[in-house]
Design a protein around this motif. Structure first.
Motif, PDB file in Angstrom:
ATOM      1  N   TYR A 193      43.988  46.039  35.144  1.00 21.59           N
ATOM      2  CA  TYR A 193      42.851  45.202  34.802  1.00 21.59           C
ATOM      3  C   TYR A 193      43.305  43.747  34.888  1.00 21.59           C
ATOM      4  O   TYR A 193      44.504  43.442  34.899  1.00 21.59           O
ATOM      5  CB  TYR A 193      42.297  45.526  33.407  1.00 21.59           C
ATOM      6  CG  TYR A 193      43.180  45.105  32.252  1.00 21.59           C
ATOM      7  CD1 TYR A 193      43.130  43.808  31.734  1.00 21.59           C
ATOM      8  CD2 TYR A 193      44.064  46.010  31.663  1.00 21.59           C
ATOM      9  CE1 TYR A 193      43.939  43.422  30.675  1.00 21.59           C
ATOM     10  CE2 TYR A 193      44.876  45.634  30.604  1.00 21.59           C
ATOM     11  CZ  TYR A 193      44.806  44.340  30.117  1.00 21.59           C
ATOM     12  OH  TYR A 193      45.604  43.958  29.075  1.00 21.59           O
ATOM     13  N   ALA A 194      42.339  42.853  34.942  1.00 18.18           N
ATOM     14  CA  ALA A 194      42.602  41.414  34.918  1.00 18.18           C
ATOM     15  C   ALA A 194      41.689  40.772  33.900  1.00 18.18           C
ATOM     16  O   ALA A 194      40.540  41.205  33.708  1.00 18.18           O
ATOM     17  CB  ALA A 194      42.372  40.803  36.301  1.00 18.18           C
ATOM     18  N   ILE A 195      42.209  39.741  33.233  1.00 22.00           N
ATOM     19  CA  ILE A 195      41.379  38.880  32.386  1.00 22.00           C
ATOM     20  C   ILE A 195      41.458  37.478  32.959  1.00 22.00           C
ATOM     21  O   ILE A 195      42.549  36.912  33.065  1.00 22.00           O
ATOM     22  CB  ILE A 195      41.850  38.860  30.923  1.00 22.00           C
ATOM     23  CG1 ILE A 195      41.837  40.259  30.315  1.00 22.00           C
ATOM     24  CG2 ILE A 195      40.959  37.936  30.096  1.00 22.00           C
ATOM     25  CD1 ILE A 195      42.334  40.295  28.877  1.00 22.00           C
ATOM     26  N   ALA A 230      38.330  45.529  36.146  1.00 28.05           N
ATOM     27  CA  ALA A 230      39.137  46.750  36.060  1.00 28.05           C
ATOM     28  C   ALA A 230      38.956  47.593  37.315  1.00 28.05           C
ATOM     29  O   ALA A 230      38.043  47.375  38.120  1.00 28.05           O
ATOM     30  CB  ALA A 230      38.750  47.559  34.821  1.00 28.05           C
ATOM     31  N   GLY A 231      39.842  48.566  37.481  1.00 30.87           N
ATOM     32  CA  GLY A 231      39.740  49.468  38.614  1.00 30.87           C
ATOM     33  C   GLY A 231      40.619  50.683  38.432  1.00 30.87           C
ATOM     34  O   GLY A 231      41.531  50.699  37.593  1.00 30.87           O
ATOM     35  N   ASP A 232      40.359  51.705  39.233  1.00 29.72           N
ATOM     36  CA  ASP A 232      41.217  52.887  39.242  1.00 29.72           C
ATOM     37  C   ASP A 232      42.483  52.638  40.049  1.00 29.72           C
ATOM     38  O   ASP A 232      43.474  53.354  39.899  1.00 29.72           O
ATOM     39  CB  ASP A 232      40.469  54.083  39.847  1.00 29.72           C
ATOM     40  CG  ASP A 232      39.359  54.580  38.940  1.00 29.72           C
ATOM     41  OD1 ASP A 232      39.554  54.590  37.707  1.00 29.72           O
ATOM     42  OD2 ASP A 232      38.281  54.929  39.466  1.00 29.72           O
ATOM     43  N   SER A 233      42.438  51.647  40.935  1.00 33.69           N
ATOM     44  CA  SER A 233      43.574  51.322  41.799  1.00 33.69           C
ATOM     45  C   SER A 233      43.677  49.815  41.901  1.00 33.69           C
ATOM     46  O   SER A 233      42.746  49.069  41.555  1.00 33.69           O
ATOM     47  CB  SER A 233      43.365  51.918  43.191  1.00 33.69           C
ATOM     48  OG  SER A 233      42.245  51.306  43.820  1.00 33.69           O
ATOM     49  N   TRP A 234      44.823  49.342  42.418  1.00 38.81           N
ATOM     50  CA  TRP A 234      44.963  47.906  42.623  1.00 38.81           C
ATOM     51  C   TRP A 234      43.993  47.403  43.680  1.00 38.81           C
ATOM     52  O   TRP A 234      43.525  46.267  43.620  1.00 38.81           O
ATOM     53  CB  TRP A 234      46.406  47.564  42.992  1.00 38.81           C
ATOM     54  CG  TRP A 234      47.309  47.536  41.809  1.00 38.81           C
ATOM     55  CD1 TRP A 234      48.268  48.448  41.459  1.00 38.81           C
ATOM     56  CD2 TRP A 234      47.323  46.534  40.782  1.00 38.81           C
ATOM     57  NE1 TRP A 234      48.874  48.077  40.278  1.00 38.81           N
ATOM     58  CE2 TRP A 234      48.321  46.907  39.848  1.00 38.81           C
ATOM     59  CE3 TRP A 234      46.604  45.368  40.560  1.00 38.81           C
ATOM     60  CZ2 TRP A 234      48.607  46.149  38.719  1.00 38.81           C
ATOM     61  CZ3 TRP A 234      46.880  44.604  39.431  1.00 38.81           C
ATOM     62  CH2 TRP A 234      47.873  44.995  38.523  1.00 38.81           C
ATOM     63  N   ASP A 235      43.660  48.241  44.661  1.00 42.92           N
ATOM     64  CA  ASP A 235      42.667  47.850  45.661  1.00 42.92           C
ATOM     65  C   ASP A 235      41.354  47.477  44.981  1.00 42.92           C
ATOM     66  O   ASP A 235      40.712  46.482  45.334  1.00 42.92           O
ATOM     67  CB  ASP A 235      42.405  48.999  46.642  1.00 42.92           C
ATOM     68  CG  ASP A 235      43.639  49.447  47.384  1.00 42.92           C
ATOM     69  OD1 ASP A 235      44.661  49.720  46.726  1.00 42.92           O
ATOM     70  OD2 ASP A 235      43.584  49.538  48.617  1.00 42.92           O
ATOM     71  N   GLU A 236      40.951  48.276  43.984  1.00 43.95           N
ATOM     72  CA  GLU A 236      39.691  48.016  43.299  1.00 43.95           C
ATOM     73  C   GLU A 236      39.770  46.766  42.430  1.00 43.95           C
ATOM     74  O   GLU A 236      38.799  46.004  42.327  1.00 43.95           O
ATOM     75  CB  GLU A 236      39.296  49.225  42.454  1.00 43.95           C
ATOM     76  CG  GLU A 236      38.923  50.443  43.279  1.00 43.95           C
ATOM     77  CD  GLU A 236      38.534  51.629  42.414  1.00 43.95           C
ATOM     78  OE1 GLU A 236      38.503  51.491  41.167  1.00 43.95           O
ATOM     79  OE2 GLU A 236      38.257  52.701  42.980  1.00 43.95           O
ATOM     80  N   VAL A 237      40.927  46.538  41.794  1.00 46.50           N
ATOM     81  CA  VAL A 237      41.088  45.322  40.989  1.00 46.50           C
ATOM     82  C   VAL A 237      41.018  44.090  41.886  1.00 46.50           C
ATOM     83  O   VAL A 237      40.359  43.097  41.559  1.00 46.50           O
ATOM     84  CB  VAL A 237      42.413  45.360  40.199  1.00 46.50           C
ATOM     85  CG1 VAL A 237      42.612  44.051  39.432  1.00 46.50           C
ATOM     86  CG2 VAL A 237      42.436  46.533  39.232  1.00 46.50           C
TER      87      VAL A 237
END
Length: 797
Positions: A193-195, A230-237
């Protein structure tokens, strides 16, 4: 069913380590929902919670007595029509999209976030106000690694550090730097995830420096807004974060070529001689960069002239036109400072171009280059004045822009910018400078992609086409050692084109081994631009005979990889995935890759491990993913994934490996990308029996039209492979944009790791005479050129 899932999310959060996060003083007093926003009244203010997408939610706190500030410098995405549900469970509220659930515990008050049932992060004390800063605190999980905060060199996992948010140059840094030119208020977690703290004002970002499990944002004022992605993978993040802050438009194709640059070329005659020497030495070249001597003979006293010094460059427009005919663009430096000794000082004062002091007068102060004013980008007089200068220079032949000292390098706190204090705009100054150029091009030259090289910016600067570099790094092995981390981290934060002055910038160090190793690394990073102080030449044409040979080989490889690199850049423009990627993006045991920067991925297919120590006789390479197979780019030697392996470095290149199942399109080397057509491509496929199916692609357009893909002026050739029962099938399928005149494109298919002469090879069902090299285990098949190629090659092994 949906209510049961929401209840399950709440139970997961209540049982998680984040459940201890709380603020006993804050009390929930009520809540309302209007359209897509949840409005929560508390004893000391209001929370506004708004989803942007299924995996992106924004939270704003408005302290009592303050008004909401809706303006964001970073966010490019409009809030989406997200189907969010709100459930009052008595003790808590759960506001949930199909991805992110925001749980608001009523007593004690606490906000926490989960993604598809997986707890992410929670506010700890949330918002607070101290003597010096306003703060927002979050509770971290044990073992959680953190990344972000902009350009730094402290180690990949940045947890345990407190980072200043104040763009500032660090001249001559080496293997470590805690504060550089480009800071960003964003934290990324190993929990995917990122904030992003949506406020450019100066402050600090504390990645648990006190070892108490706290992420703390400290700011001098402004918005109390953050987004969770957020994401299930880094690609999604990456897709979520760059969807929120904007994606990098595809640069002009020439930006992937070689640059001639130094501090600096002092005359037209010298610049012409350098360009001609590259051509004579058969070292490809696409751009020449002019430092500050284009507008003045001296380093000091002339900044702000922003016009050709006709004594030194008497025929600048003719020079640039001649370079263009040779396939070489001219890039010129500019700075946001206008010295009181410059030719434009009085003009700048009279037109109210400059930042002001407390009396409203054009402010002046001293720094290294002289007594100066600073262009005010926050009032129309400053923006219009600067853009009109750029427009005139462009019409004279300038092909690209280098914005230097844009932190701004010296920025007194007492300056006022459009009525705002310096600290309110300091970190976003370079961002808005890039915006000025990008918007000017969209209005005045809408068909052309700008080239904007700058060393300071803010979250989202990538959407203006900004290409950042890592500042005045020392010419040292330590300087080289820090570059992978800086570029990897910035790519994770949206700035995929972060790169370094190849060879190092600061210091009169003549070290051919260091120079060559830096250039060899440069092949596999975003922009290939050797640049340094003039005492030791940064251009390969002026180095020793052996260094020149090795540098030429590096440049040739860079040009051979143009089809792959341009396709990689296209993917970045569409998905936000960086060009350089940390191993944890693909490693199936992330704990093994969480702090590795010395080996990284170049796109999805290359594993790169630069040599960063002098005289290295051994070199460690971590091959990610147990069960995977990697091939040495230069020898085709096989390496297995999930292994930390020692390899022996060689002089001619750094260790580079290719993923089994990769399609790598490569081109014949040209002197300039102007001569590249893409009509004939060597397509390398790395076969291994462990890969049952794979795919890849080649993206092509004219290399210069802005928005070519969106306008339908493109071609994509997609490749796929299937392997079963000893038969390998490779397919080609072409997609052509509605406005693209299709051209014939032929492929020379080179299949690696073919252990024996195939029993048969067919193209579209017809037997062909393919070549098989027994020594290199390489199969060579010619696929004839056709428009809108659709073809299938079948190899029976």
């Amino acid at each position: 069913m949906k209510n049961a899932r929401i209840a399950h999310l709440a139970l997961c959060l209540a049982a998680s380590p984040l459940a201890t996060a709380q603020n006993a003083e804050r009390q929930l007093q009520g809540f309302t929902r209007s359209q897509d926003t949840l409005d929560i009244a508390t004893s000391d203010g209001r929370y506004l919670i708004k989803p942007y997408a299924d995996n992106i939610v924004e939270t704003t706190f408005i302290p009592a007595g303050e008004r909401a500030d809706p303006a964001s410098h970073a966010v490019a995405m409009a809030p989406g029509q997200v189907q969010a549900t709100l459930k009052d469970e008595g003790a808590r509220l759960v506001f949930a999209t199909p991805g992110i659930a925001v749980t608001i515990d009523k007593q004690p008050f606490r906000i926490s976030y989960a993604y598809k049932g997986r707890p992410l992060v929670a506010e700890k004390r949330g918002y607070g106000r101290g003597k010096e800063f306003e703060t927002i605190e979050f509770a971290l999980s044990d073992g959680e690694a953190l990344y972000g905060a902009g350009a730094r060199a402290v180690g990949m996992n940045r947890r345990g550090h407190r980072f200043e948010l104040y763009n500032k140059a660090h001249y001559g840094y080496g293997n470590r730097s805690e504060l550089l030119n480009y800071t960003m208020p964003v934290a990324l977690s190993s929990k995917k995830y990122a904030i992003h703290f949506d406020n450019p004002q100066t402050g600090w970002l504390d990645f648990d420096s006190r070892k108490d499990g706290t992420l703390r944002y400290e700011v001098s004022g402004g918005r109390k807004t953050y987004q969770v992605v957020a994401g299930d993978s880094w690609d999604e993040v990456m897709a979520g974060y760059t969807g929120l802050t904007g994606r990098q438009p595809l640069p002009p194709r020439w930006a992937f070529g070689n640059f001639a640059s130094r501090f600096g070329y002092r005359s037209e005659a010298e610049t012409r001689a350098v360009v001609d020497k590259f051509i004579a030495e058969k070292i490809p070249l696409d751009a020449v960069v002019l430092d500050l001597f284009w507008f003045g003979k001296e380093v000091k006293g002339t900044m702000g002239n922003l016009d050709w010094d006709r004594d030194s460059f008497p025929h600048a427009e003719r020079m640039m036109a001649d370079f263009k005919r040779k396939g070489v663009k001219t890039i010129v430096i500019s700075e946001p400072f206008v010295l009181t000794t410059s030719k434009r000082w009085q003009e700048a004062v009279e037109r109210k171009v400059l930042a002001t002091d407390e009396r409203g007068q054009s402010a002046t102060y001293d720094f290294y280059f002289g007594n100066t004013g600073l262009i005010d980008l926050y009032k129309p007089e400053g923006r219009d004045w600067l853009w009109n200068i750029y427009k005139q220079l462009k019409q004279g032949g300038v092909g690209g822009w280098w914005g230097d000292l844009g932190e701004p390098e010296v920025h007194p706190a007492g300056l006022r910018h459009g009525g705002r204090p310096a600290n309110a705009v300091h970190n976003v100054y370079g961002h808005d400078w890039a915006r000025l150029i990008a918007e000017g091009y969209r209005k005045e030259f809408p068909q052309e992609r700008p080239f904007i090289l700058m060393r300071a910016g803010y979250s989202g600067s990538q959407r203006f086409g900004m290409i950042p570099w890592s500042g005045d790094v020392s010419r040292s092995w330590g300087g080289l050692q820090s570059q992978m981390e800086i570029s990897l981290q910035m790519g994770m934060q949206g700035l995929a084109y972060m790169h370094s002055d190849l060879g190092g910038f600061a210091g009169p160090v003549l070290d051919d081994e260091l120079y060559v190793r830096w250039l060899q690394y440069g092949v596999f990073q975003p922009v290939f631009r050797p640049h340094a102080q003039h005492e030791v030449a940064p251009e390969p044409v002026f180095r020793s005979a052996r260094a020149k040979v090795l540098a030429r080989q590096a440049v040739w490889l860079r040009y051979a990889m143009l089809p792959y690199n341009y396709t990689l850049a296209f993917d970045n423009s569409q998905t936000g995935m960086p060009l350089m990627r940390p191993l944890m993006f693909v490693e199936n045991d992330p704990e093994r890759a969480v702090d590795r920067a010395g080996t990284y991925l170049w796109g999805p297919d290359f594993l790169v491990s630069p040599v960063v120590e002098p005289g290295a006789a051994r070199h460690e390479v971590f091959f990610p993913n147990s069960g995977s197979v990697w091939f040495d780019l230069h020898t085709d030697a096989v390496h297995r994934g999930g292994v930390l392996e020692v390899v022996k470095p060689v002089e001619a290149h750094i260790p580079v490996f290719v993923r089994a199942g990769a399609f790598v399109p490569m081109a014949r080397v040209v002197q300039s990308t102007r001569d590249y057509t893409g009509r004939q491509i060597d397509l390398h496929y790395y076969h291994d029996a462990s890969v049952a199916a794979s795919n890849g692609k080649l993206y092509h357009d004219d290399g210069e039209t802005a928005g070519a893909y969106e306008a339908g002026k493109y071609e994509i050739v997609r490749f796929n492979s299937r392997y079963a029962g000893g038969t390998l099938a490779i397919g080609f399928a072409t997609e052509t944009g509605k406005a693209y005149p299709a051209a014939g494109r032929g492929f020379r298919l080179k299949v690696h790791n073919v252990q024996a002469r195939p029993r048969s090879v067919t193209v579209d069902g017809r037997a062909v005479a393919a070549s098989w090299n027994a020594r290199h285990k390489l199969l060579d098949v010619q696929v004839p050129a056709r428009r809108q190629l659709q073809a299938k090659v079948v190899v029976v092994l």
